[in-house]
Design a protein around this motif. Structure first.
Motif, PDB file in Angstrom:
ATOM      1  N   ASP A  74      15.558  -9.954  -1.040  1.00 21.77           N
ATOM      2  CA  ASP A  74      14.223 -10.408  -1.451  1.00 21.77           C
ATOM      3  C   ASP A  74      13.144  -9.770  -0.572  1.00 21.77           C
ATOM      4  O   ASP A  74      12.093  -9.338  -1.056  1.00 21.77           O
ATOM      5  CB  ASP A  74      14.117 -11.930  -1.369  1.00 21.77           C
ATOM      6  N   GLY A  77      12.803  -6.081  -1.563  1.00 21.83           N
ATOM      7  CA  GLY A  77      12.069  -5.950  -2.816  1.00 21.83           C
ATOM      8  C   GLY A  77      10.578  -6.170  -2.631  1.00 21.83           C
ATOM      9  O   GLY A  77       9.753  -5.446  -3.200  1.00 21.83           O
ATOM     10  N   THR A  78      10.234  -7.157  -1.810  1.00 20.80           N
ATOM     11  CA  THR A  78       8.814  -7.400  -1.523  1.00 20.80           C
ATOM     12  C   THR A  78       8.201  -6.217  -0.786  1.00 20.80           C
ATOM     13  O   THR A  78       7.080  -5.805  -1.086  1.00 20.80           O
ATOM     14  CB  THR A  78       8.661  -8.680  -0.675  1.00 20.80           C
ATOM     15  N   PHE A  80       9.134  -3.081  -0.972  1.00 23.29           N
ATOM     16  CA  PHE A  80       8.966  -1.961  -1.899  1.00 23.29           C
ATOM     17  C   PHE A  80       7.791  -2.197  -2.847  1.00 23.29           C
ATOM     18  O   PHE A  80       7.069  -1.262  -3.201  1.00 23.29           O
ATOM     19  CB  PHE A  80      10.249  -1.717  -2.691  1.00 23.29           C
ATOM     20  N   LEU A  81       7.579  -3.435  -3.275  1.00 24.70           N
ATOM     21  CA  LEU A  81       6.428  -3.713  -4.140  1.00 24.70           C
ATOM     22  C   LEU A  81       5.111  -3.565  -3.376  1.00 24.70           C
ATOM     23  O   LEU A  81       4.112  -3.117  -3.928  1.00 24.70           O
ATOM     24  CB  LEU A  81       6.543  -5.109  -4.747  1.00 24.70           C
ATOM     25  N   LEU A  82       5.124  -3.958  -2.105  1.00 27.26           N
ATOM     26  CA  LEU A  82       3.911  -3.777  -1.300  1.00 27.26           C
ATOM     27  C   LEU A  82       3.617  -2.305  -1.041  1.00 27.26           C
ATOM     28  O   LEU A  82       2.468  -1.933  -0.817  1.00 27.26           O
ATOM     29  CB  LEU A  82       4.029  -4.540   0.013  1.00 27.26           C
ATOM     30  N   LEU A  84       3.799  -0.090  -3.319  1.00 24.29           N
ATOM     31  CA  LEU A  84       2.966   0.284  -4.471  1.00 24.29           C
ATOM     32  C   LEU A  84       1.506  -0.085  -4.232  1.00 24.29           C
ATOM     33  O   LEU A  84       0.598   0.686  -4.559  1.00 24.29           O
ATOM     34  CB  LEU A  84       3.478  -0.388  -5.745  1.00 24.29           C
ATOM     35  N   LEU A  85       1.286  -1.253  -3.652  1.00 26.13           N
ATOM     36  CA  LEU A  85      -0.079  -1.664  -3.327  1.00 26.13           C
ATOM     37  C   LEU A  85      -0.686  -0.728  -2.287  1.00 26.13           C
ATOM     38  O   LEU A  85      -1.843  -0.318  -2.399  1.00 26.13           O
ATOM     39  CB  LEU A  85      -0.097  -3.103  -2.813  1.00 26.13           C
TER      40      LEU A  85
END
Length: 112
Positions: A74, A77-78, A80-82, A84-85
């Motif tokens: 988790d 994944g967070t 990797f999503l950050l 993108l930001l």
């Protein structure tokens, strides 16, 4: 003379002093090698921290191995999503080159 200078510079690219980038002096294999080394170091550090975090959660926080692994994935994944930001902010508000240099500097200071 004007045509010679245009052939020696990259159209649309500038160096860190906002002067036209010259083909023989900017970029090339040295810059590509620097990017490759930073990426390899980043991935090694990230995976090492992930495995150490699983061990920490199981041994010191007394999580079950499945719960610890789930929490770590988790977290990954967070992260990797950050990323993108961070990429959006880098492209929208800053130059990618400046963000990359700041990130590399922070990484070298932490690993050193």
């Amino acid at each position: 003379m004007e045509v010679e200078q245009e052939l020696d510079t990259w159209e649309g690219y500038v160096n860190w002093k906002n002067k036209p980038a010259k083909r023989g002096q900017h970029g090339g294999m040295l810059a590509a090698f620097f990017v490759l080394v930073v990426e390899v170091m980043e991935n090694l550090a990230y995976l090492a921290n992930a495995s150490n975090l699983v061990l920490y959660l199981t041994e010191h926080m007394h999580f079950s191995p499945s719960k610890a692994a789930n929490n770590v994935t988790d977290f990954m994944g967070t992260a990797f999503l950050l990323a993108l930001l961070g990429g959006f902010l880098s492209d929208a508000f800053f130059t990618t080159y400046h963000i990359y240099l700041i990130s590399a500097l922070v990484e070298f200071l932490i690993m050193g």
